[in-house]
Structures are given as C-alpha cells and as structure tokens.
Design a protein around this motif. Structure first.
Motif, short mmCIF file in Angstrom:
data_model
loop_
_atom_site.label_atom_id
_atom_site.label_comp_id
_atom_site.label_asym_id
_atom_site.label_seq_id
_atom_site.Cartn_x
_atom_site.Cartn_y
_atom_site.Cartn_z
N THR A 93 10.31 14.16 -10.09
CA THR A 93 10.22 13.28 -8.93
C THR A 93 11.23 12.13 -9.02
O THR A 93 11.62 11.72 -10.12
CB THR A 93 8.81 12.68 -8.77
OG1 THR A 93 8.54 11.83 -9.88
CG2 THR A 93 7.76 13.77 -8.68
N LEU A 94 11.61 11.64 -7.88
CA LEU A 94 12.44 10.44 -7.77
C LEU A 94 11.79 9.54 -6.74
O LEU A 94 11.63 9.94 -5.58
CB LEU A 94 13.87 10.80 -7.35
CG LEU A 94 14.80 9.63 -7.05
CD1 LEU A 94 14.98 8.74 -8.28
CD2 LEU A 94 16.14 10.12 -6.52
N GLU A 95 11.40 8.35 -7.16
CA GLU A 95 10.83 7.35 -6.26
C GLU A 95 11.93 6.37 -5.86
O GLU A 95 12.59 5.78 -6.72
CB GLU A 95 9.71 6.59 -6.95
CG GLU A 95 8.53 7.45 -7.33
CD GLU A 95 7.48 6.69 -8.12
OE1 GLU A 95 7.33 5.47 -7.92
OE2 GLU A 95 6.81 7.32 -8.96
N LEU A 96 12.11 6.20 -4.57
CA LEU A 96 13.13 5.28 -4.06
C LEU A 96 12.47 3.98 -3.61
O LEU A 96 11.30 3.98 -3.21
CB LEU A 96 13.89 5.93 -2.91
CG LEU A 96 14.60 7.24 -3.28
CD1 LEU A 96 15.28 7.85 -2.05
CD2 LEU A 96 15.62 7.02 -4.39
N HIS A 97 13.23 2.90 -3.68
CA HIS A 97 12.72 1.56 -3.33
C HIS A 97 13.72 0.87 -2.41
O HIS A 97 14.52 0.05 -2.85
CB HIS A 97 12.50 0.74 -4.61
CG HIS A 97 11.52 1.39 -5.54
ND1 HIS A 97 11.91 2.33 -6.47
CD2 HIS A 97 10.19 1.25 -5.65
CE1 HIS A 97 10.83 2.74 -7.13
NE2 HIS A 97 9.77 2.10 -6.65
N ALA A 112 0.83 -1.21 0.00
CA ALA A 112 0.00 0.00 0.00
C ALA A 112 0.87 1.26 0.00
O ALA A 112 0.55 2.24 -0.69
CB ALA A 112 -0.94 -0.01 1.20
N VAL A 113 1.97 1.25 0.75
CA VAL A 113 2.87 2.40 0.78
C VAL A 113 3.48 2.62 -0.59
O VAL A 113 3.55 3.76 -1.09
CB VAL A 113 3.97 2.22 1.85
CG1 VAL A 113 5.03 3.31 1.74
CG2 VAL A 113 3.38 2.20 3.24
N VAL A 114 3.93 1.55 -1.22
CA VAL A 114 4.55 1.67 -2.55
C VAL A 114 3.52 2.17 -3.58
O VAL A 114 3.84 3.02 -4.41
CB VAL A 114 5.18 0.32 -2.98
CG1 VAL A 114 5.64 0.36 -4.43
CG2 VAL A 114 6.34 -0.02 -2.04
N GLU A 115 2.29 1.68 -3.48
CA GLU A 115 1.24 2.15 -4.39
C GLU A 115 0.91 3.62 -4.14
O GLU A 115 0.73 4.40 -5.08
CB GLU A 115 -0.01 1.29 -4.25
CG GLU A 115 0.16 -0.11 -4.80
CD GLU A 115 -0.96 -1.06 -4.41
OE1 GLU A 115 -1.98 -0.60 -3.82
OE2 GLU A 115 -0.82 -2.26 -4.70
N ASP A 116 0.85 4.01 -2.87
CA ASP A 116 0.62 5.42 -2.53
C ASP A 116 1.75 6.30 -3.04
O ASP A 116 1.52 7.41 -3.52
CB ASP A 116 0.47 5.61 -1.02
CG ASP A 116 -0.85 5.10 -0.48
OD1 ASP A 116 -1.76 4.80 -1.28
OD2 ASP A 116 -0.96 4.99 0.76
N MET A 117 2.98 5.80 -2.94
CA MET A 117 4.13 6.55 -3.45
C MET A 117 3.97 6.80 -4.95
O MET A 117 4.15 7.93 -5.42
CB MET A 117 5.44 5.80 -3.17
CG MET A 117 6.65 6.48 -3.80
SD MET A 117 8.22 5.66 -3.45
CE MET A 117 8.05 4.13 -4.38
N ALA A 118 3.63 5.76 -5.70
CA ALA A 118 3.49 5.91 -7.16
C ALA A 118 2.38 6.91 -7.49
O ALA A 118 2.56 7.77 -8.37
CB ALA A 118 3.21 4.56 -7.79
N ALA A 119 1.25 6.82 -6.80
CA ALA A 119 0.13 7.72 -7.07
C ALA A 119 0.47 9.17 -6.69
O ALA A 119 0.18 10.09 -7.46
CB ALA A 119 -1.12 7.25 -6.32
N THR A 120 1.09 9.35 -5.54
CA THR A 120 1.43 10.70 -5.09
C THR A 120 2.51 11.31 -5.99
O THR A 120 2.45 12.49 -6.34
CB THR A 120 1.88 10.69 -3.62
OG1 THR A 120 0.87 10.04 -2.83
CG2 THR A 120 2.11 12.09 -3.10
N SER A 121 3.47 10.51 -6.37
CA SER A 121 4.52 10.97 -7.27
C SER A 121 3.92 11.41 -8.61
O SER A 121 4.30 12.44 -9.17
CB SER A 121 5.55 9.86 -7.48
OG SER A 121 6.55 10.26 -8.37
N GLN A 122 2.96 10.64 -9.11
CA GLN A 122 2.28 10.99 -10.35
C GLN A 122 1.56 12.34 -10.22
O GLN A 122 1.60 13.17 -11.13
CB GLN A 122 1.29 9.90 -10.76
CG GLN A 122 0.51 10.19 -12.03
CD GLN A 122 1.40 10.33 -13.25
OE1 GLN A 122 2.43 9.67 -13.37
NE2 GLN A 122 1.01 11.21 -14.16
#
Length: 159
Positions: free
Chosen positions: A40-44, A21-31
């Motif tokens: 944006t830079l998304e880290l994993h 859920a956190v990773v999905e929220d990150m992708a949506a918020t980054s978008q």
C-alpha cells in the motif's frame, strides 16, 4: 503571527474533524489491505480541489514530492484497473477516500481528498455530463499522474 479567535477566517480543511476522520480511515483501511498481503501507499495531499480548465477537469490533489515520486515509481510496474471510493459529506465539504488498485499485483494507493460543495457545482455538472471523473495526483511543478474513473457517481454528492 496572531491567532484569529473571532473565527473570521475559516480553518484549514486539514485541521477539521472531517479531514482527520478521512486520514484515520485511510490508515485503518490501508492496514487491512496490508494484513491481506497487499502493498500500500498512503498519500497525504497538501491541497485538494475540483478543477475545470482547458488543461484539466476533475479532482486535483497536490502531493509532497517524495510521495509523488513513490506514486510515479509504482506506475512502472502496476496497472491500476480497479478502485473503491468512500465518500462523506459534512458542513458543505465532500470528503473522499479513493483507493486505486492493481488487483493482479495486489498494490493499492490511498488518496484522501475533499472539495467544497458550493464552489464546485458547475464543475460537478461538467463531470457528471462527461460521464467520467479524472483524478490528478500532482506535484508542485505541475507534473501529474492521472487516474480515470468511468463512473463518476461515487465521487459526487448525494442529490
């Protein structure tokens, strides 16, 4: 390799519904940020833990080399002076999505993280008493980028 159907070992956090859920929220918020014109830079992170040692006290996330290199290169041109923290608690874990922002250049770095609440109690007390939380984004060789947050409460669990 054998499957542990009896559940003797805990599942890796990265396979839990809370982490997904956190990773999905990150992708949506980054978008959403990108749609407003931000870079944006998304880290994993491969691991995330609260640390309290003579070298570092704070939230420590381990990044893949290429992502660390991207983050480090942003620091040449950006000044991350603002942040947002999204927090959720589930089954003894605290999940975080930290957005480090350079509002002038419209650059945002998304750092998902988690920590085990039970094992982190004394570190949380140290962080609360210090009045700041340090976020260490590091690579395996221990090079790190540090973000300092003067208000630790968004990172801390509800009391």
């Amino acid at each position: 390799m054998s499957d542990n159907a009896t559940g003797g070992d805990p599942s890796p956090v990265q396979t839990t519904a809370g982490w997904q859920a956190v990773v999905e929220d990150m992708a949506a918020t980054s978008q959403e940020y990108r749609e407003r014109g931000w870079t944006t830079l998304e880290l994993h992170p491969g691991d995330s833990v609260l640390v309290d040692s003579e070298f570092r006290t704070g939230l420590d996330v381990l990044l893949p080399g290429p992502e660390y290199d991207e983050l480090e290169s942003l620091l040449d041109d950006c000044s991350f002076t603002d942040s947002e923290v999204f927090r959720a608690e589930r089954e003894g874990l605290v999940y975080l999505l930290v957005v480090e922002k350079d509002p002038d250049r419209e650059v945002a770095v998304f750092v998902p993280a988690y920590y085990d609440l039970q094992s982190a109690r004394s570190t949380l007390e140290t962080i609360d008493a210090a009045g700041e939380l340090r976020l260490f984004c590091r690579r395996l060789n221990d090079d790190y980028v540090e973000f300092v947050h003067d208000e630790p409460s968004p990172f801390l669990p509800d009391v």
